[in-house]
Design a protein around this motif. Structure first.
Motif, PDB file in Angstrom:
ATOM      1  N   GLY A 287      56.996  90.019  43.052  1.00 44.81           N
ATOM      2  CA  GLY A 287      57.105  88.889  43.966  1.00 44.81           C
ATOM      3  C   GLY A 287      58.415  88.146  43.931  1.00 44.81           C
ATOM      4  N   TYR A 288      58.752  87.625  45.102  1.00 48.53           N
ATOM      5  CA  TYR A 288      59.960  86.811  45.268  1.00 48.53           C
ATOM      6  C   TYR A 288      59.572  85.347  45.018  1.00 48.53           C
ATOM      7  N   MET A 289      60.330  84.428  45.587  1.00 50.90           N
ATOM      8  CA  MET A 289      60.108  83.008  45.271  1.00 50.90           C
ATOM      9  C   MET A 289      58.709  82.524  45.657  1.00 50.90           C
ATOM     10  N   ASN A 290      58.305  82.797  46.905  1.00 53.45           N
ATOM     11  CA  ASN A 290      57.024  82.223  47.342  1.00 53.45           C
ATOM     12  C   ASN A 290      55.839  82.790  46.555  1.00 53.45           C
ATOM     13  N   GLU A 291      55.939  84.052  46.173  1.00 50.60           N
ATOM     14  CA  GLU A 291      54.857  84.646  45.378  1.00 50.60           C
ATOM     15  C   GLU A 291      54.807  83.996  43.986  1.00 50.60           C
ATOM     16  N   ASN A 292      55.966  83.617  43.452  1.00 51.33           N
ATOM     17  CA  ASN A 292      55.981  82.916  42.164  1.00 51.33           C
ATOM     18  C   ASN A 292      55.353  81.536  42.290  1.00 51.33           C
ATOM     19  N   TYR A 293      55.733  80.799  43.329  1.00 51.92           N
ATOM     20  CA  TYR A 293      55.140  79.477  43.548  1.00 51.92           C
ATOM     21  C   TYR A 293      53.623  79.589  43.749  1.00 51.92           C
ATOM     22  N   LEU A 294      53.249  80.582  44.568  1.00 60.01           N
ATOM     23  CA  LEU A 294      51.834  80.728  44.891  1.00 60.01           C
ATOM     24  C   LEU A 294      51.024  81.150  43.655  1.00 60.01           C
ATOM     25  N   GLY A 295      51.598  82.044  42.866  1.00 62.00           N
ATOM     26  CA  GLY A 295      50.914  82.508  41.650  1.00 62.00           C
ATOM     27  C   GLY A 295      50.568  81.359  40.711  1.00 62.00           C
ATOM     28  N   ILE A 296      51.544  80.508  40.426  1.00 64.41           N
ATOM     29  CA  ILE A 296      51.246  79.400  39.501  1.00 64.41           C
ATOM     30  C   ILE A 296      50.389  78.329  40.175  1.00 64.41           C
ATOM     31  N   THR A 297      50.567  78.168  41.473  1.00 63.75           N
ATOM     32  CA  THR A 297      49.766  77.154  42.177  1.00 63.75           C
ATOM     33  C   THR A 297      48.283  77.498  42.091  1.00 63.75           C
ATOM     34  N   ARG A 298      47.981  78.774  42.322  1.00 58.68           N
ATOM     35  CA  ARG A 298      46.568  79.210  42.264  1.00 58.68           C
ATOM     36  C   ARG A 298      46.050  79.172  40.832  1.00 58.68           C
ATOM     37  N   ALA A 299      46.854  79.683  39.905  1.00 57.53           N
ATOM     38  CA  ALA A 299      46.380  79.797  38.520  1.00 57.53           C
ATOM     39  C   ALA A 299      46.215  78.430  37.860  1.00 57.53           C
ATOM     40  N   LEU A 300      47.114  77.504  38.199  1.00 61.85           N
ATOM     41  CA  LEU A 300      47.125  76.206  37.504  1.00 61.85           C
ATOM     42  C   LEU A 300      46.617  75.083  38.397  1.00 61.85           C
ATOM     43  N   ASN A 301      46.197  75.474  39.610  1.00 56.61           N
ATOM     44  CA  ASN A 301      45.693  74.490  40.559  1.00 56.61           C
ATOM     45  C   ASN A 301      46.704  73.360  40.788  1.00 56.61           C
ATOM     46  N   LEU A 302      47.942  73.735  41.049  1.00 57.03           N
ATOM     47  CA  LEU A 302      48.989  72.724  41.246  1.00 57.03           C
ATOM     48  C   LEU A 302      48.761  71.983  42.556  1.00 57.03           C
ATOM     49  N   SER A 303      49.139  70.720  42.562  1.00 60.04           N
ATOM     50  CA  SER A 303      49.024  69.900  43.774  1.00 60.04           C
ATOM     51  C   SER A 303      50.299  70.044  44.619  1.00 60.04           C
ATOM     52  N   LYS A 304      50.204  69.586  45.876  1.00 56.35           N
ATOM     53  CA  LYS A 304      51.407  69.580  46.721  1.00 56.35           C
ATOM     54  C   LYS A 304      52.485  68.706  46.084  1.00 56.35           C
ATOM     55  N   HIS A 305      52.059  67.658  45.404  1.00 46.93           N
ATOM     56  CA  HIS A 305      53.034  66.788  44.742  1.00 46.93           C
ATOM     57  C   HIS A 305      53.785  67.555  43.650  1.00 46.93           C
ATOM     58  N   GLN A 306      53.061  68.357  42.866  1.00 51.96           N
ATOM     59  CA  GLN A 306      53.728  69.145  41.805  1.00 51.96           C
ATOM     60  C   GLN A 306      54.653  70.211  42.400  1.00 51.96           C
ATOM     61  N   ILE A 307      54.209  70.839  43.480  1.00 50.44           N
ATOM     62  CA  ILE A 307      55.064  71.840  44.141  1.00 50.44           C
ATOM     63  C   ILE A 307      56.337  71.166  44.654  1.00 50.44           C
ATOM     64  N   THR A 308      56.163  69.971  45.194  1.00 51.00           N
ATOM     65  CA  THR A 308      57.315  69.210  45.691  1.00 51.00           C
ATOM     66  C   THR A 308      58.282  68.888  44.552  1.00 51.00           C
ATOM     67  N   GLU A 309      57.738  68.507  43.397  1.00 49.74           N
ATOM     68  CA  GLU A 309      58.597  68.213  42.235  1.00 49.74           C
ATOM     69  C   GLU A 309      59.402  69.449  41.837  1.00 49.74           C
ATOM     70  N   LEU A 310      58.722  70.603  41.830  1.00 50.23           N
ATOM     71  CA  LEU A 310      59.405  71.852  41.439  1.00 50.23           C
ATOM     72  C   LEU A 310      60.511  72.199  42.430  1.00 50.23           C
ATOM     73  N   ALA A 311      60.232  72.025  43.707  1.00 55.88           N
ATOM     74  CA  ALA A 311      61.265  72.330  44.717  1.00 55.88           C
ATOM     75  C   ALA A 311      62.444  71.355  44.594  1.00 55.88           C
TER      76      ALA A 311
END
Ligand SMILES: Nc1ncnc2[nH]cnc12
Ligand SMILES: [Zn+2]
Length: 339
Positions: A287-311
């Protein structure tokens, strides 16, 4: 109304990639195509057979296959095609800035000239900026399993291309090859005006992260997972806001973590570490970038706020100008409010 699905949210958010080996973007289909035109043989008879070999128990098992794959790259156009394929791929994923590694010794050691490698990569990066709007920096990485003399020779070869190279890095087999082995090379690189980064704490111990900071004077740590073994190191990394370029799918495929549910990136954010998400070697790790973001988001149940922090972290940790960083952070804040 924040009704955008998490998948669409990840796809649409602007991102920077800060830990990417261009040789690690070599997709099997392109590998076979380039091998054919260069009359090189590949150990595997088909794309499918090659893909089946992508199963690794540790970093070294991966590196053996990764270096073998790079063997078919000979001409400047091969390096151009490799880089261009990566850029068009991440353009579709809303990656707007990249800071990528290349490993010159992987090629110069088998008779391909430094000029051939860098000219192909750089021409594609320039075209990517012009045609796709992706800004970029280039990082020359030393192979740490090779000796200091080879790294010094590579640094010499890089000097005529100083304007094209922002930083030097350190990668390949970590355990047994501590940052201290390259202290003098990195001192010379800094004298020549290069920024420094290093892979540390992927498989190696937290002491290697201390060495990267204290001896190599790095401005980012690539991976850095093992910092979590050492509270005083975490405290220091938080205090100086040292970026960590974390690579979730790589960590899973190389058994740095056994399950994405155990991935430490959410904990890193909670501790106040400046963690970023990156793909490392996407052609090999699924996986490229989005697959990495999606993988941890699903596994760790990340919020949009956490995804925003990472970006946002990906731009904070970049070498873009302060003005450009502020612009991107403001753009991401607006995106968060609207999605
Ligand atoms: N994950 C990784 N660690 C060390 N060296 C590498 N070279 C390419 N990918 C690497
Ligand atoms: Zn890496």
């Amino acid at each position: 109304m924040n009704t955008t699905s998490i998948e669409k949210f990840i796809e649409g958010i602007p991102k920077a990639e800060l830990h990417l080996h261009i040789e690690g973007t070599f997709e099997p289909e392109l590998m076979f195509e380039i091998a054919k035109r260069n009359n090189k043989t590949i150990k595997y008879s088909s794309v499918e057979e090659l893909k089946e070999a992508y199963s690794f128990n540790n970093l070294q098992e991966f590196l053996d296959i990764y270096y073998a794959g790079a063997n078919v790259l000979i001409e400047e156009q091969d390096f151009y095609d490799l880089t261009w394929a990566y850029l068009t791929k991440v353009h579709q994923q809303n990656v707007v800035h990249v800071e990528i590694f290349f490993d010159p010794q992987t090629h110069t050691d088998r008779g391909v000239s430094f000029d051939t490698v860098i000219k192909g990569i750089y021409r594609a990066l320039e075209d990517g900026e012009e045609q796709l709007g992706i800004s970029f920096k280039l990082i020359m990485s030393f192979l740490r399993h090779l000796d200091e003399a080879s790294a010094f020779k590579t640094l010499e070869q890089a000097l005529p291309f100083k304007k094209w190279i922002s930083a030097v890095g350190l990668d390949s087999s970590e355990v047994g090859n501590p940052p201290s082995k390259f202290e003098r090379v990195f001192a010379k690189a800094r004298e020549e005006g290069f920024i420094t980064v290093a892979h540390a704490g992927e498989e190696g111990p937290s002491e290697y992260i201390w060495e990267a900071l204290d001896l190599l004077k790095v401005t980012r740590i690539d991976h850095g997972n093992r910092c979590l073994d050492d509270d005083s190191l975490v405290k220091q990394l938080v205090e100086i806001q040292m970026p960590l370029t974390v690579c979730p799918l790589s960590n899973l495929e190389l058994k740095v973590v056994t399950n994405l549910k155990d991935h430490p990136i959410a904990k890193m954010l909670d501790l106040g570490l400046l963690a970023t998400v990156n793909s490392d070697d996407p052609a090999y790790f699924g996986g490229y970038m989005n697959e990495n973001y999606l993988g941890i988001t699903r596994a760790l149940n990340l919020s949009k706020h956490q995804i925003t922090e990472l970006a946002k972290n990906s731009f904070k940790a970049s070498w873009l100008s302060d003005q450009k960083k502020r612009d991107m952070i403001a753009q991401i804040d607006t995106y968060f409010q609207n999605n």
